[in-house]
Design a protein around this motif. Structure first.
Motif, PDB file in Angstrom:
ATOM      1  N   LEU A 156     -26.275  47.428 -40.468  1.00  0.00           N
ATOM      2  CA  LEU A 156     -26.896  47.205 -41.773  1.00  0.00           C
ATOM      3  C   LEU A 156     -27.576  48.462 -42.302  1.00  0.00           C
ATOM      4  O   LEU A 156     -28.081  49.287 -41.523  1.00  0.00           O
ATOM      5  N   LYS A 157     -27.593  48.584 -43.630  1.00  0.00           N
ATOM      6  CA  LYS A 157     -28.277  49.675 -44.306  1.00  0.00           C
ATOM      7  C   LYS A 157     -28.934  49.139 -45.567  1.00  0.00           C
ATOM      8  O   LYS A 157     -28.300  48.469 -46.374  1.00  0.00           O
ATOM      9  N   ASN A 158     -30.223  49.418 -45.726  1.00  0.00           N
ATOM     10  CA  ASN A 158     -30.950  49.020 -46.932  1.00  0.00           C
ATOM     11  C   ASN A 158     -30.494  49.911 -48.086  1.00  0.00           C
ATOM     12  O   ASN A 158     -30.547  51.143 -47.993  1.00  0.00           O
ATOM     13  N   VAL A 159     -30.028  49.297 -49.190  1.00  0.00           N
ATOM     14  CA  VAL A 159     -29.445  50.091 -50.277  1.00  0.00           C
ATOM     15  C   VAL A 159     -30.529  50.637 -51.204  1.00  0.00           C
ATOM     16  O   VAL A 159     -31.653  50.120 -51.264  1.00  0.00           O
ATOM     17  N   SER A 160     -30.184  51.660 -51.960  1.00  0.00           N
ATOM     18  CA  SER A 160     -31.170  52.427 -52.727  1.00  0.00           C
ATOM     19  C   SER A 160     -31.697  51.695 -53.955  1.00  0.00           C
ATOM     20  O   SER A 160     -32.762  52.051 -54.473  1.00  0.00           O
ATOM     21  N   ILE A 161     -30.993  50.683 -54.465  1.00  0.00           N
ATOM     22  CA  ILE A 161     -31.444  50.010 -55.689  1.00  0.00           C
ATOM     23  C   ILE A 161     -32.607  49.057 -55.444  1.00  0.00           C
ATOM     24  O   ILE A 161     -33.211  48.557 -56.388  1.00  0.00           O
ATOM     25  N   LYS A 164     -39.736  46.854 -55.063  1.00  0.00           N
ATOM     26  CA  LYS A 164     -40.780  46.066 -54.405  1.00  0.00           C
ATOM     27  C   LYS A 164     -40.671  44.592 -54.790  1.00  0.00           C
ATOM     28  O   LYS A 164     -41.344  43.747 -54.211  1.00  0.00           O
ATOM     29  N   TYR A 165     -39.806  44.298 -55.772  1.00  0.00           N
ATOM     30  CA  TYR A 165     -39.606  42.917 -56.193  1.00  0.00           C
ATOM     31  C   TYR A 165     -38.389  42.322 -55.492  1.00  0.00           C
ATOM     32  O   TYR A 165     -37.883  42.868 -54.521  1.00  0.00           O
ATOM     33  N   SER A 166     -37.917  41.221 -56.009  1.00  0.00           N
ATOM     34  CA  SER A 166     -36.789  40.511 -55.400  1.00  0.00           C
ATOM     35  C   SER A 166     -35.471  41.053 -55.937  1.00  0.00           C
ATOM     36  O   SER A 166     -35.239  41.057 -57.156  1.00  0.00           O
ATOM     37  N   ASP A 167     -34.618  41.510 -55.025  1.00  0.00           N
ATOM     38  CA  ASP A 167     -33.273  41.995 -55.363  1.00  0.00           C
ATOM     39  C   ASP A 167     -32.290  41.268 -54.453  1.00  0.00           C
ATOM     40  O   ASP A 167     -32.405  41.349 -53.221  1.00  0.00           O
ATOM     41  N   PHE A 168     -31.328  40.569 -55.037  1.00  0.00           N
ATOM     42  CA  PHE A 168     -30.442  39.743 -54.214  1.00  0.00           C
ATOM     43  C   PHE A 168     -29.215  39.339 -55.027  1.00  0.00           C
ATOM     44  O   PHE A 168     -29.014  39.778 -56.159  1.00  0.00           O
ATOM     45  N   LYS A 424     -16.312  45.259 -44.803  1.00  0.00           N
ATOM     46  CA  LYS A 424     -17.551  45.749 -45.405  1.00  0.00           C
ATOM     47  C   LYS A 424     -18.075  44.721 -46.392  1.00  0.00           C
ATOM     48  O   LYS A 424     -17.296  43.960 -46.975  1.00  0.00           O
ATOM     49  N   GLY A 425     -19.385  44.729 -46.581  1.00  0.00           N
ATOM     50  CA  GLY A 425     -19.943  43.775 -47.514  1.00  0.00           C
ATOM     51  C   GLY A 425     -21.431  43.982 -47.700  1.00  0.00           C
ATOM     52  O   GLY A 425     -21.985  45.039 -47.373  1.00  0.00           O
ATOM     53  N   PHE A 426     -22.077  42.925 -48.226  1.00  0.00           N
ATOM     54  CA  PHE A 426     -23.507  42.974 -48.507  1.00  0.00           C
ATOM     55  C   PHE A 426     -24.152  41.663 -48.087  1.00  0.00           C
ATOM     56  O   PHE A 426     -23.515  40.603 -48.093  1.00  0.00           O
ATOM     57  N   VAL A 427     -25.419  41.730 -47.719  1.00  0.00           N
ATOM     58  CA  VAL A 427     -26.198  40.554 -47.366  1.00  0.00           C
ATOM     59  C   VAL A 427     -27.621  40.790 -47.849  1.00  0.00           C
ATOM     60  O   VAL A 427     -28.040  41.944 -48.052  1.00  0.00           O
ATOM     61  N   CYS A 428     -28.368  39.715 -48.039  1.00  0.00           N
ATOM     62  CA  CYS A 428     -29.740  39.813 -48.533  1.00  0.00           C
ATOM     63  C   CYS A 428     -30.706  39.292 -47.481  1.00  0.00           C
ATOM     64  O   CYS A 428     -30.369  38.398 -46.703  1.00  0.00           O
ATOM     65  N   SER A 429     -31.911  39.857 -47.477  1.00  0.00           N
ATOM     66  CA  SER A 429     -32.903  39.442 -46.488  1.00  0.00           C
ATOM     67  C   SER A 429     -34.298  39.804 -46.973  1.00  0.00           C
ATOM     68  O   SER A 429     -34.476  40.775 -47.713  1.00  0.00           O
ATOM     69  N   ASN A 430     -35.270  39.003 -46.549  1.00  0.00           N
ATOM     70  CA  ASN A 430     -36.668  39.344 -46.832  1.00  0.00           C
ATOM     71  C   ASN A 430     -37.384  39.777 -45.558  1.00  0.00           C
ATOM     72  O   ASN A 430     -38.597  39.632 -45.429  1.00  0.00           O
ATOM     73  N   ARG A 431     -36.619  40.291 -44.595  1.00  0.00           N
ATOM     74  CA  ARG A 431     -37.224  40.777 -43.352  1.00  0.00           C
ATOM     75  C   ARG A 431     -38.268  41.851 -43.662  1.00  0.00           C
ATOM     76  O   ARG A 431     -38.188  42.561 -44.672  1.00  0.00           O
ATOM     77  N   THR A 433     -38.955  44.682 -42.581  1.00  0.00           N
ATOM     78  CA  THR A 433     -38.605  46.108 -42.594  1.00  0.00           C
ATOM     79  C   THR A 433     -38.021  46.553 -43.925  1.00  0.00           C
ATOM     80  O   THR A 433     -37.665  47.730 -44.083  1.00  0.00           O
ATOM     81  N   GLY A 434     -37.920  45.643 -44.904  1.00  0.00           N
ATOM     82  CA  GLY A 434     -37.346  45.991 -46.197  1.00  0.00           C
ATOM     83  C   GLY A 434     -38.317  46.732 -47.100  1.00  0.00           C
ATOM     84  O   GLY A 434     -39.460  47.014 -46.739  1.00  0.00           O
ATOM     85  N   LYS A 435     -37.869  47.023 -48.314  1.00  0.00           N
ATOM     86  CA  LYS A 435     -38.685  47.763 -49.284  1.00  0.00           C
ATOM     87  C   LYS A 435     -39.647  46.857 -50.035  1.00  0.00           C
ATOM     88  O   LYS A 435     -40.689  47.295 -50.507  1.00  0.00           O
ATOM     89  N   GLY A 436     -39.261  45.594 -50.197  1.00  0.00           N
ATOM     90  CA  GLY A 436     -40.094  44.700 -50.982  1.00  0.00           C
ATOM     91  C   GLY A 436     -39.920  43.269 -50.549  1.00  0.00           C
ATOM     92  O   GLY A 436     -40.015  42.948 -49.369  1.00  0.00           O
ATOM     93  N   ASP A 437     -39.646  42.417 -51.527  1.00  0.00           N
ATOM     94  CA  ASP A 437     -39.467  40.995 -51.233  1.00  0.00           C
ATOM     95  C   ASP A 437     -38.068  40.798 -50.660  1.00  0.00           C
ATOM     96  O   ASP A 437     -37.808  41.118 -49.511  1.00  0.00           O
ATOM     97  N   ASP A 438     -37.127  40.280 -51.453  1.00  0.00           N
ATOM     98  CA  ASP A 438     -35.738  40.182 -51.015  1.00  0.00           C
ATOM     99  C   ASP A 438     -35.063  41.534 -51.253  1.00  0.00           C
ATOM    100  O   ASP A 438     -35.153  42.092 -52.339  1.00  0.00           O
ATOM    101  N   ASP A 439     -34.383  42.031 -50.255  1.00  0.00           N
ATOM    102  CA  ASP A 439     -33.636  43.279 -50.376  1.00  0.00           C
ATOM    103  C   ASP A 439     -32.157  43.034 -50.146  1.00  0.00           C
ATOM    104  O   ASP A 439     -31.769  42.108 -49.423  1.00  0.00           O
ATOM    105  N   ILE A 440     -31.332  43.891 -50.752  1.00  0.00           N
ATOM    106  CA  ILE A 440     -29.892  43.866 -50.515  1.00  0.00           C
ATOM    107  C   ILE A 440     -29.567  44.913 -49.451  1.00  0.00           C
ATOM    108  O   ILE A 440     -30.049  46.052 -49.512  1.00  0.00           O
ATOM    109  N   TYR A 441     -28.770  44.526 -48.484  1.00  0.00           N
ATOM    110  CA  TYR A 441     -28.329  45.428 -47.420  1.00  0.00           C
ATOM    111  C   TYR A 441     -26.808  45.526 -47.460  1.00  0.00           C
ATOM    112  O   TYR A 441     -26.114  44.506 -47.602  1.00  0.00           O
TER     113      TYR A 441
END
Length: 670
Positions: A156-161, A164-168, A424-431, A433-441
């Motif tokens: 997994l990699k936390n994407v740049s977009i 601190k808010y919810s991105d999913f 390859k793909g994408f998944v969302c998480s509020n773990r 270690t993320g940047k904010g609330d929900d992050d896209i990985y």
């Protein structure tokens, strides 16, 4: 995951702040302003606990539940655990089973998996046969440790977009990605969603880099589709000229049900040219199975464009939210026979059933040709929502499999999409270690090594006569001696194990059958997919023991009697002594004796004569020191069981008649 995991999005109602804190908290809780509600519940709980007196336990219990729920629904598992722990510790026997379920999830959310496992079992015990989550969480077949021990398959990699808010809610669109975000812009500055004090969601367009591991923001996906309220999670038709998306029940005004709830609805739009010959999303339509009374959202479309999957809490749901499917019809209308609802271009919604759906929440489906991926908190997982894969075999969804860590975590993991060919793909998480609330990985799925498996089958025969042997117990062992499976040979002496083994793997096969020597054979499976055939020859424990038509017998020479006599002659005793010696060698052997005559003379005469001879034979064996209990019976059958056609009035040779004059010694057990 705070403003994305539920389908019910409630909006502001007027609240009288002249009421006391608890009533104000309840009002806030009911409209999902969980952050503000939690603060007020904690205020009241602290007052009670400072008094060190819980005189009104029912009030205290309600406050503990509401405080825990406020944090649980806002995915603050540490604070949820704090209040659920007090609830369970003090009022365990009277607590509803749903709170045991939530308590277990809060324990997972703070990494206390051993304790969570115990409370999942307690939940299953309490709700056995009443909640379809019970067998999924009882851990009799698979445990939390098994999920934790799954071989990691994702990087997994936390994407740049991410903000601190919810991105999913990512979805592929051409060579780009559409996603939802609560990013704070001037449009949203004064419009905050009070559940988690974040701006409302809109859909944005991002550019994928060459290796599809990161996203560069471009602009809004469509000004025609974004409104002042929530838009999120979308799916496209195969030709990408039609979009399905989730929005509040809004058409210029918000619409609420009788309780003041503003539900989610699914909408569609078409890609059409406007007056300036520019392609834009137009012709926004509400889908016909929406309702003012329940929510519908989170769409995904099959690759052939014929099926639309979505999530809803509509009547007929098994749990909080279920995954449903409709046919996308070529015909213009579809009328329901028993109702007045008209489904334009769609069939009646169908629930996917309890193999996929649970009494919990199933969310964010994504369908491919290979599998249905979805998030759930009703199947055994690592905490909050986990992502599951349900493979498609012959058009049926198989038992969902947890995709394990690091894709799944102790908090909410959801919104999984994948390019199956590229892994390859994408998944969302509020773990945390993320940047904010929900992050896209972004993720890379590690390709599984192609399985090379072997089926083990063969046959068992008498190694001397070659006769196939039925009912032989066959046991398959691993190289280290662990028993893997048992089966028995069929009437043709054939066997086949259900357990498959890896190619080029050592194993052992063992045989067991009464009257036969046990045999164990080491084998190595072949190096290519297929079958490893293992024929086995086995021998009886003694040359006197034979098997005829599936019956074990002691085979000795012919026992001769004088004409019309039943006493044992000297030549007969020589043969009977072989039986005595064999029974002495095998002290657990039990036999029965059957004597037969030919057809000459009357039936009654032959029956009585054979019976006297059977009993005389038994008495002789006993006289040689064999216990009487080891001879189960000694019976004469006369001419009733001839083994050839030499019956009354049929002319036969002396040799043919002799075949019918026989004594049989049948082994009952050894």
């Amino acid at each position: 995951m705070k403003n994305t995991i539920t389908l019910l999005l409630l909006f502001t109602i007027s609240i009288s702040f002249a009421q006391n804190s608890t009533k104000r908290a309840d009002k806030l809780f009911d409209i999902m302003w969980y952050k503000d509600a939690a603060a007020l519940y904690e205020l009241e709980l602290n007052k009670i606990e400072r008094r060190s007196s819980k005189s009104n336990d029912s009030t205290y219990v309600k406050l503990l539940k509401r405080a825990g729920d406020s944090y649980f629904f806002n995915t603050d598992m540490e604070n949820a655990y704090k209040w659920y722990d007090k609830l369970i510790s003090n009022f365990y026997s009277n607590v509803d089973s749903e709170y045991i379920f939530r308590y277990a999830h809060s324990l997972e959310g703070i990494g206390k998996y051993r304790e969570a496992k115990r409370w999942m079992k307690e939940f299953s015990k309490r709700t056995e046969n009443k909640d379809n989550r019970s067998p999924k969480l009882d851990q009799k077949m698979i445990t939390v440790e098994d999920v934790l021990d799954l071989e990691p398959r994702f990087i997994l990699k936390n994407v740049s977009i991410n903000t601190k808010y919810s991105d999913f809610g990512p979805m592929y669109y051409k060579d780009q990605l559409v996603y939802s975000s609560a990013i704070d812009t001037s449009n949203f500055h004064t419009r905050i969603y009070h559940w988690n004090e974040q701006p409302f969601l809109n859909m944005y367009l991002g550019q994928l880099n060459e290796i599809q591991s990161d996203i560069k923001p471009i602009n809004e996906f469509s000004k025609n589709l974004n409104t002042r309220y929530h838009e999120a999670t979308l799916a496209f038709s195969p030709d990408e000229t039609k979009v399905y998306f989730t929005r509040n029940n809004y058409d210029g005004d918000l619409h609420r049900d009788k309780k003041g709830t503003n539900h989610l609805k699914l909408y569609s739009a078409e890609l059409l040219r406007d007056e300036d010959d520019v392609l834009t999303w137009q012709n926004v339509k509400e889908l016909p199975f929406n309702s003012e009374d329940y929510s519908v959202g989170h769409p995904t479309v099959s690759s052939d464009g014929k099926l639309l999957y979505f999530v809803s809490d509509m009547p007929g749901s098994i749990g909080g939210t279920d995954i449903f499917v409709v046919d996308i019809l070529e015909t213009e209308t579809h009328n329901e026979a028993e109702g007045s609802i008209e489904y334009t271009g769609y069939s009646k919604p169908r629930n996917l059933g309890d193999k996929v759906n649970t009494a919990g929440r199933e969310m964010f489906p994504f369908i491919t040709n290979k599998a249905l991926y979805f998030a759930s908190d009703g199947h055994l997982g690592l905490g909050g929502l986990d992502v599951y894969e349900s493979s498609i075999v012959d058009s049926d969804f198989q038992k969902p499999i947890n995709l394990g860590g690091p894709l799944n975590s102790e908090l909410d993991d959801f919104g999984f999409i994948i390019n199956e060919e590229k892994n390859k793909g994408f998944v969302c998480s509020n773990r945390l270690t993320g940047k904010g609330d929900d992050d896209i990985y972004s993720f890379i799925r590690l390709a599984e090594e192609a399985l090379c498996e072997q089926i083990i089958r063969g046959n068992v025969a008498n190694s001397i006569t070659g006769e196939r042997i039925a009912d032989v117990k066959m046991t398959l062992f691993s190289e280290d001696g662990k028993e893997l499976e048992t089966t028995t040979t069929n009437l043709n002496g054939e066997y086949k194990f259900k357990t498959t083994l890896n190619c080029d793997t050592k194993f052992n096969i063992a045989t067991s059958k009464t009257g036969y020597e046990n045999r164990e054979k080491p084998v190595v499976t072949l190096k290519e997919n297929g079958e490893t055939i293992v024929p086995l020859g086995i021998e009886t424990l003694n040359g006197l023991i034979v098997e005829e038509d599936g019956v074990l017998k002691i085979k000795i020479g012919i026992i001769y009697f004088d004409l019309d006599k039943s006493f044992v002659r000297n030549d007969a005793s020589i043969e009977l002594n072989k039986i005595v010696m064999l029974m002495a060698q095998y002290p657990n052997m039990v036999i029965k004796i059957e004597s037969h005559t030919d057809s000459r003379n009357s039936d009654d005469y032959n029956l009585k004569l054979s019976d006297r001879r059977a009993k005389s034979t038994r008495d002789y064996i006993i006289s040689q020191g064999i216990e009487s209990s080891r001879i189960e019976s000694a019976i004469g059958f006369g001419e009733s069981q001839l083994i050839n056609n030499c019956k009354d009035n049929v002319k036969c040779s002396e040799t043919e008649h002799q075949l019918n004059r026989r004594s049989e010694f049948i082994i009952i057990k050894m």
